[in-house]
Scaffold this active site. Structure first.
Site, PDB file in Angstrom:
ATOM      1  N   SER A 132       0.856  -1.177   0.000  1.00 25.38           N
ATOM      2  CA  SER A 132       0.000   0.000   0.000  1.00 25.38           C
ATOM      3  C   SER A 132       0.896   1.232   0.000  1.00 25.38           C
ATOM      4  O   SER A 132       1.825   1.334  -0.788  1.00 25.38           O
ATOM      5  CB  SER A 132      -0.937  -0.034   1.207  1.00 25.38           C
ATOM      6  N   TYR A 146      -4.652   8.443  -6.743  1.00 26.86           N
ATOM      7  CA  TYR A 146      -3.683   7.441  -6.289  1.00 26.86           C
ATOM      8  C   TYR A 146      -3.993   7.028  -4.848  1.00 26.86           C
ATOM      9  O   TYR A 146      -4.058   5.838  -4.534  1.00 26.86           O
ATOM     10  CB  TYR A 146      -2.268   8.010  -6.387  1.00 26.86           C
ATOM     11  N   LYS A 150      -5.152   3.280  -2.869  1.00 33.34           N
ATOM     12  CA  LYS A 150      -4.470   2.701  -1.715  1.00 33.34           C
ATOM     13  C   LYS A 150      -5.409   2.594  -0.510  1.00 33.34           C
ATOM     14  O   LYS A 150      -5.333   1.623   0.252  1.00 33.34           O
ATOM     15  CB  LYS A 150      -3.225   3.522  -1.374  1.00 33.34           C
TER      16      LYS A 150
END
Length: 270
Positions: A132, A146, A150
């Site tokens: 992650s 982005y 995660k």
């Protein structure tokens, strides 16, 4: 019998460093990458299988898992490392780019997990480690998409524990901070386009992040943390990698939402 780790995204950075570290410690390594024909160093190592895998291509995932099991007999650890980041104002990002970010960083992980799980369930043993980011715990300006992938990966991993732990399969998360290779490799900058409103803040954030790379962690440091996660024998789920990740997460947990946001804005000069 030596244990086997199956790694996605092994051509550079964290994946490559992890492949070398596990090999040095006597493991069999399946180092997968999109273009294995370009690889030389890893191919020269004993008990390292370099094979093709693109997380956007289900057939390549299935083929890589099959060849790994055929060669080494088992997959003990799956390391989902392949991924990249796009940085830019959410409004200005092309829809296709946003969807590709999720396809690689999130759905690609699910596809690799589903390809390996029948093998691990049959053995009643295995571990899945998902790479992650501190950006999966703390949202950063202009990294909204982005970070979203995660954050989703955090939930996927934490939730899947309840399904897979009873079957003998452990799940772990690696939370790196800034990595020295990011802007040269896995981080893609997207311009603000015709929307002038975002340019000052975006320019400031790019400058700040580039400055942070002066103290960024090496891929080798993250590989050491992955080794710890794979071998410590504990039920720990999250492993922070890098002092910046440790500090940012500690600060975030201590502060209320509004206070943290105001502190971040002042700190970054936004």
């Amino acid at each position: 019998m030596a244990q086997t780790i199956f790694i996605t995204g092994s051509s550079t950075g964290i994946g490559r460093a992890t492949a070398k570290l596990f090999h040095q410690n006597g493991w069999n390594v399946v180092a997968t990458m999109r273009s294995p024909e370009k690889e030389e160093e890893l191919k020269a190592l004993d008990n390292v299988l370099v094979t093709q895998l693109d997380v956007l291509d289900q057939a390549s995932i299935d083929a890589a898992v099959k060849v790994a099991v055929d060669q080494f007999g088992q997959i003990d650890v799956l390391l989902n490392n392949a991924g990249y980041g796009i940085m830019g104002p959410m409004e200005t990002l092309d829809d296709a780019l946003i969807r590709r970010q999720f396809d690689v960083n999130y759905f690609g992980v699910i596809d690799c997990m589903k390809a390996v799980l029948p093998h691990m369930r049959q053995r009643k043993k295995g571990m899945i480690i998902n790479v992650s980011s501190i950006g999966g715990l703390v949202a950063y300006p202009y990294l909204t998409i982005y970070n979203s992938t995660k954050f989703a990966l955090e939930c996927l991993t934490e939730g899947a524990q309840y399904e897979l732990n009873p079957l003998g399969i452990k799940l772990k998360l690696i939370e790196p901070g800034a990595i020295k290779t990011q802007f040269g490799g896995s981080m893609q900058l997207s311009e603000t386009g015709a929307i002038e409103d975002y340019k000052p803040g975006f320019g400031t954030m790019v400058s700040k992040l580039e400055g942070m790379l002066d103290n960024a962690s090496s891929p080798e440091l993250v590989a050491d943390v992955i080794w710890q996660a794979a071998t410590d024998g504990t039920d720990q789920v999250r492993y922070l990698a890098g002092q910046d990740a440790v500090d940012n997460w500690a600060t975030r947990r201590q502060m209320e939402d509004a206070a943290f946001k105001n502190m971040f804005v002042e700190q970054l000069g936004l």
